[in-house]
Motif scaffolding. Structure first.
Motif, PDB file in Angstrom:
ATOM      1  N   ASN A 144      -9.538  -6.945   4.399  1.00 56.36           N
ATOM      2  CA  ASN A 144     -10.021  -6.638   3.051  1.00 56.36           C
ATOM      3  C   ASN A 144     -11.206  -5.673   3.148  1.00 56.36           C
ATOM      4  OD1 ASN A 144     -10.615  -6.659   0.341  1.00 56.36           O
ATOM      5  ND2 ASN A 144     -11.344  -8.776   0.288  1.00 56.36           N
ATOM      6  N   CYS A 153     -12.014  -1.363   2.734  1.00 58.75           N
ATOM      7  CA  CYS A 153     -11.594   0.002   2.434  1.00 58.75           C
ATOM      8  C   CYS A 153     -11.979   0.895   3.608  1.00 58.75           C
ATOM      9  CB  CYS A 153     -12.273   0.492   1.159  1.00 58.75           C
ATOM     10  SG  CYS A 153     -11.794   2.175   0.704  1.00 58.75           S
ATOM     11  N   ARG A 184     -15.489  -4.228   0.810  1.00 53.61           N
ATOM     12  CA  ARG A 184     -14.351  -5.047   0.384  1.00 53.61           C
ATOM     13  C   ARG A 184     -13.589  -4.340  -0.738  1.00 53.61           C
ATOM     14  NH1 ARG A 184     -15.046 -11.185   1.181  1.00 53.61           N
ATOM     15  NH2 ARG A 184     -13.583 -11.258  -0.554  1.00 53.61           N
ATOM     16  N   LEU A 185     -12.290  -4.591  -0.788  1.00 54.42           N
ATOM     17  CA  LEU A 185     -11.458  -3.988  -1.822  1.00 54.42           C
ATOM     18  C   LEU A 185     -11.448  -4.787  -3.116  1.00 54.42           C
ATOM     19  CD1 LEU A 185      -8.643  -2.884   0.555  1.00 54.42           C
ATOM     20  CD2 LEU A 185      -9.876  -1.360  -0.974  1.00 54.42           C
ATOM     21  N   ASP A 186     -11.742  -6.090  -3.048  1.00 58.87           N
ATOM     22  CA  ASP A 186     -11.764  -6.878  -4.274  1.00 58.87           C
ATOM     23  C   ASP A 186     -13.077  -6.645  -5.025  1.00 58.87           C
ATOM     24  OD1 ASP A 186     -13.036  -8.221  -2.149  1.00 58.87           O
ATOM     25  OD2 ASP A 186     -12.139 -10.162  -2.618  1.00 58.87           O
ATOM     26  N   PHE A 238      -8.383  -8.315  -7.502  1.00 53.73           N
ATOM     27  CA  PHE A 238      -8.049  -6.960  -7.068  1.00 53.73           C
ATOM     28  C   PHE A 238      -7.605  -6.102  -8.243  1.00 53.73           C
ATOM     29  CE2 PHE A 238      -7.316  -9.759  -3.483  1.00 53.73           C
ATOM     30  CZ  PHE A 238      -7.991  -9.099  -2.467  1.00 53.73           C
ATOM     31  N   LEU A 296      -2.717  -0.893  -4.881  1.00 51.56           N
ATOM     32  CA  LEU A 296      -4.027  -1.523  -4.774  1.00 51.56           C
ATOM     33  C   LEU A 296      -5.087  -0.434  -4.893  1.00 51.56           C
ATOM     34  CD1 LEU A 296      -5.906  -3.924  -3.997  1.00 51.56           C
ATOM     35  CD2 LEU A 296      -5.400  -3.373  -1.612  1.00 51.56           C
ATOM     36  N   CYS A 320      -9.234   0.467  -4.717  1.00 51.53           N
ATOM     37  CA  CYS A 320     -10.591   0.074  -4.325  1.00 51.53           C
ATOM     38  C   CYS A 320     -11.482   0.124  -5.559  1.00 51.53           C
ATOM     39  CB  CYS A 320     -11.127   0.997  -3.233  1.00 51.53           C
ATOM     40  SG  CYS A 320     -12.842   0.638  -2.768  1.00 51.53           S
ATOM     41  N   THR A 376      -6.666   4.546  -3.406  1.00 51.82           N
ATOM     42  CA  THR A 376      -5.444   3.887  -3.867  1.00 51.82           C
ATOM     43  C   THR A 376      -4.494   3.705  -2.701  1.00 51.82           C
ATOM     44  OG1 THR A 376      -5.752   4.935  -6.023  1.00 51.82           O
ATOM     45  CG2 THR A 376      -3.563   4.053  -5.552  1.00 51.82           C
ATOM     46  N   CYS A 429      -3.217   4.986   2.288  1.00 50.26           N
ATOM     47  CA  CYS A 429      -4.011   5.495   1.177  1.00 50.26           C
ATOM     48  C   CYS A 429      -3.295   6.735   0.630  1.00 50.26           C
ATOM     49  CB  CYS A 429      -5.427   5.840   1.624  1.00 50.26           C
ATOM     50  SG  CYS A 429      -6.462   6.391   0.250  1.00 50.26           S
ATOM     51  N   LEU A 456      -4.956   1.036   5.469  1.00 50.35           N
ATOM     52  CA  LEU A 456      -5.592  -0.262   5.656  1.00 50.35           C
ATOM     53  C   LEU A 456      -5.267  -0.765   7.054  1.00 50.35           C
ATOM     54  CD1 LEU A 456      -4.692  -1.916   2.239  1.00 50.35           C
ATOM     55  CD2 LEU A 456      -6.868  -0.848   2.900  1.00 50.35           C
TER      56      LEU A 456
END
Length: 124
Positions: free
Chosen positions: A52, A54, A60-62, A68, A76, A78, A84, A92, A102
């Protein structure tokens, strides 16, 4: 990049905690550190996992623990810089780290659980 995982497989989450096309955050021990992971259950039932983090800024991405952002087309996103990621492979496809990906973490499903693979190193 290669990482060593825990010597024994670890259950990460019950499979039913991941709805089809859903994202789920959990923690796992990787390289002796507790890391946040993103679990993704594809519509076909396959489960994928990534750190998790970026690759653009190491955040973190969340946007809140386990929450998310998704694009209109399902990627998904960021929450910090808008990178994205395609959920089929973690690439990405837009934003500041376009062309990066990722960091994948190997998992498998057995006995109704998502398990961290102990014998296979993480890749990125």
């Amino acid at each position: 990049m290669s990482s060593s995982l825990n010597p024994a497989a670890a259950a990460l989450a019950p499979l039913d905690a991941l709805p089809p096309d859903g994202l789920h955050e959990c923690e796992a021990g990787i390289d002796g550190e507790t890391e946040s992971l993103i679990l993704y259950r594809a519509p076909d039932g396959a489960v994928r996992a990534w750190l998790n983090v970026c690759p653009h800024a190491g955040r973190r991405l969340d946007f809140a623990p386990g929450k998310f952002l998704r694009s209109k087309t399902g990627e998904l996103v960021c929450a910090v810089h808008g990178a994205t990621f395609e959920l089929g492979n973690g690439d990405c496809v837009a934003g500041p780290c376009r062309g990066d990906c990722l960091r994948a973490v190997p998992v498998h499903v057995a006995d109704g659980q998502v398990w961290l693979d102990a014998a296979v190193p993480a890749s990125g």
